[in-house]
Design an enzyme around this catalytic site. Structure first.
Site, PDB file in Angstrom:
ATOM      1  N   TYR A  40      -2.004  -0.702  11.123  1.00 20.93           N
ATOM      2  CA  TYR A  40      -2.142  -1.346   9.801  1.00 20.93           C
ATOM      3  C   TYR A  40      -0.937  -1.026   8.917  1.00 20.93           C
ATOM      4  O   TYR A  40      -0.250  -1.935   8.423  1.00 20.93           O
ATOM      5  CB  TYR A  40      -3.441  -0.895   9.113  1.00 20.93           C
ATOM      6  CG  TYR A  40      -3.439  -1.175   7.623  1.00 20.93           C
ATOM      7  CD1 TYR A  40      -3.443  -2.472   7.136  1.00 20.93           C
ATOM      8  CD2 TYR A  40      -3.392  -0.127   6.687  1.00 20.93           C
ATOM      9  CE1 TYR A  40      -3.405  -2.738   5.761  1.00 20.93           C
ATOM     10  CE2 TYR A  40      -3.359  -0.373   5.326  1.00 20.93           C
ATOM     11  CZ  TYR A  40      -3.367  -1.688   4.861  1.00 20.93           C
ATOM     12  OH  TYR A  40      -3.326  -1.935   3.510  1.00 20.93           O
TER      13      TYR A  40
ATOM     14  N   LYS B 294       2.144  -3.401   7.335  1.00 18.61           N
ATOM     15  CA  LYS B 294       2.385  -3.544   5.886  1.00 18.61           C
ATOM     16  C   LYS B 294       3.833  -3.137   5.565  1.00 18.61           C
ATOM     17  O   LYS B 294       4.502  -3.785   4.750  1.00 18.61           O
ATOM     18  CB  LYS B 294       1.401  -2.697   5.079  1.00 18.61           C
ATOM     19  CG  LYS B 294      -0.038  -3.172   5.106  1.00 18.61           C
ATOM     20  CD  LYS B 294      -0.254  -4.551   4.511  1.00 18.61           C
ATOM     21  CE  LYS B 294      -0.029  -4.605   3.024  1.00 18.61           C
ATOM     22  NZ  LYS B 294      -0.401  -5.949   2.471  1.00 18.61           N
TER      23      LYS B 294
ATOM     24  N   THR C  21       0.820  -1.204   0.000  1.00 21.27           N
ATOM     25  CA  THR C  21       0.000   0.000   0.000  1.00 21.27           C
ATOM     26  C   THR C  21       0.858   1.259   0.000  1.00 21.27           C
ATOM     27  O   THR C  21       1.992   1.243   0.508  1.00 21.27           O
ATOM     28  CB  THR C  21      -0.901  -0.019   1.260  1.00 21.27           C
ATOM     29  OG1 THR C  21      -1.510   1.257   1.414  1.00 21.27           O
ATOM     30  CG2 THR C  21      -0.116  -0.319   2.532  1.00 21.27           C
ATOM     31  N   ASP C  22       0.274   2.349  -0.496  1.00 23.32           N
ATOM     32  CA  ASP C  22       0.978   3.644  -0.431  1.00 23.32           C
ATOM     33  C   ASP C  22       1.104   4.152   1.004  1.00 23.32           C
ATOM     34  O   ASP C  22       1.893   5.053   1.285  1.00 23.32           O
ATOM     35  CB  ASP C  22       0.289   4.693  -1.311  1.00 23.32           C
ATOM     36  CG  ASP C  22      -1.171   4.945  -0.977  1.00 23.32           C
ATOM     37  OD1 ASP C  22      -1.702   4.306  -0.044  1.00 23.32           O
ATOM     38  OD2 ASP C  22      -1.786   5.808  -1.649  1.00 23.32           O
ATOM     39  N   GLU C  23       0.316   3.565   1.923  1.00 24.54           N
ATOM     40  CA  GLU C  23       0.332   4.066   3.310  1.00 24.54           C
ATOM     41  C   GLU C  23       1.658   3.834   4.017  1.00 24.54           C
ATOM     42  O   GLU C  23       1.920   4.439   5.059  1.00 24.54           O
ATOM     43  CB  GLU C  23      -0.778   3.401   4.123  1.00 24.54           C
ATOM     44  CG  GLU C  23      -2.146   3.756   3.622  1.00 24.54           C
ATOM     45  CD  GLU C  23      -3.235   3.397   4.611  1.00 24.54           C
ATOM     46  OE1 GLU C  23      -2.941   3.193   5.797  1.00 24.54           O
ATOM     47  OE2 GLU C  23      -4.383   3.297   4.179  1.00 24.54           O
TER      48      GLU C  23
HETATM   49  P1  NAD Z   1      -9.864  -7.260   2.235  1.00 24.60           P
HETATM   50  O1  NAD Z   1      -9.889  -6.977   3.685  1.00 24.60           O
HETATM   51  O2  NAD Z   1     -11.063  -6.955   1.407  1.00 24.60           O
HETATM   52  O3  NAD Z   1      -9.528  -8.800   1.986  1.00 24.60           O
HETATM   53  C1  NAD Z   1      -8.535  -9.470   2.706  1.00 24.60           C
HETATM   54  C2  NAD Z   1      -8.696 -10.963   2.430  1.00 24.60           C
HETATM   55  O4  NAD Z   1      -7.632 -11.646   3.119  1.00 24.60           O
HETATM   56  C3  NAD Z   1     -10.010 -11.555   2.950  1.00 24.60           C
HETATM   57  O5  NAD Z   1     -10.572 -12.406   1.990  1.00 24.60           O
HETATM   58  C4  NAD Z   1      -9.581 -12.326   4.204  1.00 24.60           C
HETATM   59  O6  NAD Z   1     -10.427 -13.434   4.487  1.00 24.60           O
HETATM   60  C5  NAD Z   1      -8.180 -12.769   3.816  1.00 24.60           C
HETATM   61  N1  NAD Z   1      -7.327 -13.028   4.996  1.00 24.60           N
HETATM   62  C6  NAD Z   1      -7.156 -12.231   6.072  1.00 24.60           C
HETATM   63  N2  NAD Z   1      -6.321 -12.816   6.950  1.00 24.60           N
HETATM   64  C7  NAD Z   1      -5.925 -13.994   6.389  1.00 24.60           C
HETATM   65  C8  NAD Z   1      -5.042 -15.036   6.802  1.00 24.60           C
HETATM   66  N3  NAD Z   1      -4.400 -14.986   7.973  1.00 24.60           N
HETATM   67  N4  NAD Z   1      -4.873 -16.101   5.987  1.00 24.60           N
HETATM   68  C9  NAD Z   1      -5.523 -16.162   4.790  1.00 24.60           C
HETATM   69  N5  NAD Z   1      -6.381 -15.220   4.366  1.00 24.60           N
HETATM   70  C10 NAD Z   1      -6.576 -14.137   5.150  1.00 24.60           C
HETATM   71  O7  NAD Z   1      -8.587  -6.501   1.674  1.00 24.60           O
HETATM   72  P2  NAD Z   1      -8.375  -5.718   0.301  1.00 24.60           P
HETATM   73  O8  NAD Z   1      -8.865  -4.337   0.442  1.00 24.60           O
HETATM   74  O9  NAD Z   1      -8.843  -6.580  -0.816  1.00 24.60           O
HETATM   75  O10 NAD Z   1      -6.772  -5.635   0.292  1.00 24.60           O
HETATM   76  C11 NAD Z   1      -6.020  -6.704  -0.257  1.00 24.60           C
HETATM   77  C12 NAD Z   1      -4.549  -6.349  -0.212  1.00 24.60           C
HETATM   78  O11 NAD Z   1      -4.323  -5.135  -0.936  1.00 24.60           O
HETATM   79  C13 NAD Z   1      -3.997  -6.090   1.189  1.00 24.60           C
HETATM   80  O12 NAD Z   1      -2.711  -6.623   1.265  1.00 24.60           O
HETATM   81  C14 NAD Z   1      -3.970  -4.571   1.311  1.00 24.60           C
HETATM   82  O13 NAD Z   1      -2.972  -4.161   2.212  1.00 24.60           O
HETATM   83  C15 NAD Z   1      -3.642  -4.194  -0.118  1.00 24.60           C
HETATM   84  N6  NAD Z   1      -4.085  -2.870  -0.560  1.00 24.60           N
HETATM   85  C16 NAD Z   1      -5.392  -2.502  -0.423  1.00 24.60           C
HETATM   86  C17 NAD Z   1      -5.823  -1.267  -0.909  1.00 24.60           C
HETATM   87  C18 NAD Z   1      -7.270  -0.828  -0.796  1.00 24.60           C
HETATM   88  O14 NAD Z   1      -7.590   0.308  -1.149  1.00 24.60           O
HETATM   89  N7  NAD Z   1      -8.201  -1.668  -0.335  1.00 24.60           N
HETATM   90  C19 NAD Z   1      -4.895  -0.412  -1.529  1.00 24.60           C
HETATM   91  C20 NAD Z   1      -3.560  -0.811  -1.635  1.00 24.60           C
HETATM   92  C21 NAD Z   1      -3.177  -2.051  -1.163  1.00 24.60           C
HETATM   93  O1  DAU Z   2      -4.117   3.906   0.502  1.00 29.24           O
HETATM   94  C1  DAU Z   2      -4.347   2.537   0.408  1.00 29.24           C
HETATM   95  C2  DAU Z   2      -5.173   2.090   1.595  1.00 29.24           C
HETATM   96  O2  DAU Z   2      -6.493   2.562   1.364  1.00 29.24           O
HETATM   97  C3  DAU Z   2      -5.168   0.576   1.788  1.00 29.24           C
HETATM   98  O3  DAU Z   2      -3.879   0.183   2.148  1.00 29.24           O
HETATM   99  C4  DAU Z   2      -6.141   0.158   2.884  1.00 29.24           C
HETATM  100  O4  DAU Z   2      -6.217  -1.261   2.954  1.00 29.24           O
HETATM  101  C5  DAU Z   2      -7.511   0.706   2.542  1.00 29.24           C
HETATM  102  O5  DAU Z   2      -8.427   0.406   3.590  1.00 29.24           O
HETATM  103  C6  DAU Z   2      -7.434   2.212   2.343  1.00 29.24           C
HETATM  104  O6  DAU Z   2      -7.109   2.888   3.587  1.00 29.24           O
HETATM  105  P1  DAU Z   2      -7.864   4.244   4.043  1.00 29.24           P
HETATM  106  O7  DAU Z   2      -7.751   4.338   5.511  1.00 29.24           O
HETATM  107  O8  DAU Z   2      -7.427   5.380   3.208  1.00 29.24           O
HETATM  108  O9  DAU Z   2      -9.360   3.860   3.557  1.00 29.24           O
HETATM  109  P2  DAU Z   2     -10.790   4.005   4.254  1.00 29.24           P
HETATM  110  O10 DAU Z   2     -11.778   3.513   3.240  1.00 29.24           O
HETATM  111  O11 DAU Z   2     -10.848   3.429   5.601  1.00 29.24           O
HETATM  112  O12 DAU Z   2     -10.936   5.588   4.392  1.00 29.24           O
HETATM  113  C7  DAU Z   2     -10.757   6.469   3.279  1.00 29.24           C
HETATM  114  C8  DAU Z   2     -10.848   7.896   3.807  1.00 29.24           C
HETATM  115  O13 DAU Z   2     -12.179   8.157   4.241  1.00 29.24           O
HETATM  116  C9  DAU Z   2      -9.975   8.158   5.021  1.00 29.24           C
HETATM  117  O14 DAU Z   2      -9.497   9.492   4.944  1.00 29.24           O
HETATM  118  C10 DAU Z   2     -10.919   8.017   6.215  1.00 29.24           C
HETATM  119  C11 DAU Z   2     -12.225   8.506   5.644  1.00 29.24           C
HETATM  120  N1  DAU Z   2     -13.476   7.912   6.168  1.00 29.24           N
HETATM  121  C12 DAU Z   2     -13.549   6.556   6.270  1.00 29.24           C
HETATM  122  C13 DAU Z   2     -14.708   5.959   6.701  1.00 29.24           C
HETATM  123  C14 DAU Z   2     -14.823   4.457   6.831  1.00 29.24           C
HETATM  124  C15 DAU Z   2     -14.543   8.727   6.471  1.00 29.24           C
HETATM  125  O15 DAU Z   2     -14.479   9.975   6.379  1.00 29.24           O
HETATM  126  N2  DAU Z   2     -15.698   8.151   6.904  1.00 29.24           N
HETATM  127  C16 DAU Z   2     -15.827   6.796   7.031  1.00 29.24           C
HETATM  128  O16 DAU Z   2     -16.932   6.333   7.417  1.00 29.24           O
END
Ligand code: NAD
Ligand code: DAU
Length: 331
Positions: A147, A151, A120-122
């Site tokens: 989190y 990562k 992630t960019d975080e």
């Molecule tokens: P998500 O929470 O939707 O899905 C995570 C999946 O991993 C689920 O299916 C869960 O059951 C599985 N899981 C969790 N713990 C596990 C374990 N111990 N063993 C096996 N499976 C397990 O997550 P997502 O949003 O799809 O993110 C997927 C990946 O992408 C993560 O590594 C996250 O850090 C990365 N990522 C997410 C975003 C975003 O915006 N959502 C952006 C950049 C990177």
């Molecule tokens: O940048 C990549 C990341 O983006 C991934 O690594 C993470 O897995 C993914 O969850 C996401 O992280 P954020 O914390 O940025 O996403 P989230 O959807 O939780 O929140 C997006 C923005 O919105 C953040 O500034 C918090 C805000 N927010 C979130 C929720 C759930 C609100 O204002 N209200 C809300 O109810």
């Protein structure tokens, strides 16, 4: 190729599995623990002869070793992925994100299997709103939350396993994804489903925080490109130039759903809330020739809203429990 996709029942992992089925001849083994975030319904319709599912934990070294021994590549999506949950209970983030990654790295090391690490960019921390620089592959790590720090730890393990043991790995760090099949705990689906249920969106703090949105399909095409053409040991940043602040996103959602654009509530801010993320993906574009296909956030968001409207049976079972968790945290 036979590819293991960890976390393939989650939001982005399932998108990637569908992408591989559509665009390649690879076969896939999904390894997923099915935590609250995993959903088998996200994998419906896949060809059984090319795609199999194993319910299991990436921290289970015996299971991981057995699966990796028969694979050509591992693409590692599985994670505890939600910042708010990590502030409430960090422990599962240490287990899955750090020990889980370590377990996979040891298995690919033993069996000489290609590994791609989804991050992630975080890990880079946050930027000022007016900072002219965006994150690049050389930005120093500076994570803020449990989190993002787990990562970051997992990325550093990958780098060390490449250098110390010659593991054949690449890393990608992507910005915020949106699209169908995202859990309703996350910002965009939470607000869409609130409005669909006649409730008001919840904006943390003033809503000035900026995220750099990319459609999940573009994330999948980027990962496929890196798996095919990426240089071993390299990191690639994935982004689609989609910066928007949270207030703008909520207003767009409300407008698309025919509501007044100010019909939202401000709620308690997230502790340590990162202000702005922004990705410079020039390296991926110039070195590997990748370009995003969903450049227009507004139309991608409209299609995502339509998907949640048409697929209430997918998200409704998770909604009450998710909102109860938020209510307990004052959000
Ligand atoms: P998500 O929470 O939707 O899905 C995570 C999946 O991993 C689920 O299916 C869960 O059951 C599985 N899981 C969790 N713990 C596990 C374990 N111990 N063993 C096996 N499976 C397990 O997550 P997502 O949003 O799809 O993110 C997927 C990946 O992408 C993560 O590594 C996250 O850090 C990365 N990522 C997410 C975003 C975003 O915006 N959502 C952006 C950049 C990177
Ligand atoms: O940048 C990549 C990341 O983006 C991934 O690594 C993470 O897995 C993914 O969850 C996401 O992280 P954020 O914390 O940025 O996403 P989230 O959807 O939780 O929140 C997006 C923005 O919105 C953040 O500034 C918090 C805000 N927010 C979130 C929720 C759930 C609100 O204002 N209200 C809300 O109810």
């Amino acid at each position: 190729m036979k590819v293991i996709v960890t976390g393939g029942a989650g939001f982005i992992g399932s998108n990637y599995v569908h992408y591989l089925m559509e665009k390649t001849d690879h076969s896939v083994v999904v390894l997923d623990k099915l935590t609250y975030a995993g959903n088998m319904a996200s994998l419906e319709g896949l060809p059984a002869e090319r795609c199999s599912f194993v319910k299991g934990d990436i921290c289970d070294a015996g299971l991981v070793d057995e699966l990796v021994a028969g694979a050509d590549a591992v693409v590692h999506y599985a994670a505890e992925s939600h910042n708010d949950n990590s502030l409430d209970d960090p422990r599962p983030f240490l287990d899955t994100n750090v020990i889980g990654t370590f377990t996979l790295l040891e298995a690919v090391r033993r069996h000489g299997v290609r590994y791609h690490h989804i991050s992630t960019d975080e890990v880079y921390g946050d930027l000022e709103l007016d900072d002219p620089e965006r994150f690049t592959e050389s930005t120093p790590y500076n994570p803020s939350s449990p989190y993002s720090s787990t990562k970051a730890a997992s990325d550093l393990l990958v780098r060390a396993w490449v250098r110390s043991f010659g593991v054949q790995a690449t890393i990608s760090n992507c910005s915020n994804n949106y699209g169908p099949y995202q859990h309703v705990e996350k910002f965009i689906p939470r607000q869409i489903t609130n409005v669909l249920r006649g409730e008001r969106p919840k904006l943390y703090g003033a809503g000035e925080n900026v995220r750099d949105w990319i459609h999940a399909n573009d994330h999948s095409s980027a990962v496929m490109t890196i798996l095919e053409k990426g240089a071993i040991g390299e990191t690639y940043l994935i982004g689609a130039d989609g910066e928007k602040n949270n207030k703008q996103v909520v207003e767009l959602i409300l407008t698309h759903l025919g509501q007044p654009s100010d019909a939202y509530d401000h709620v308690k801010d997230r502790p340590g809330h990162d202000l702005r993320y922004a990705i410079d993906s020039s390296k991926l574009r110039s070195e590997l020739g990748w370009t995003p296909q969903y450049a227009d956030f507004d139309s991608g968001l409209a299609a995502t809203i339509d998907w949640y409207r048409d697929n209430e049976s997918w998200w409704a079972p998770q909604k009450d429990a998710t909102e109860a968790r938020y209510a307990a945290q004052g959000q």
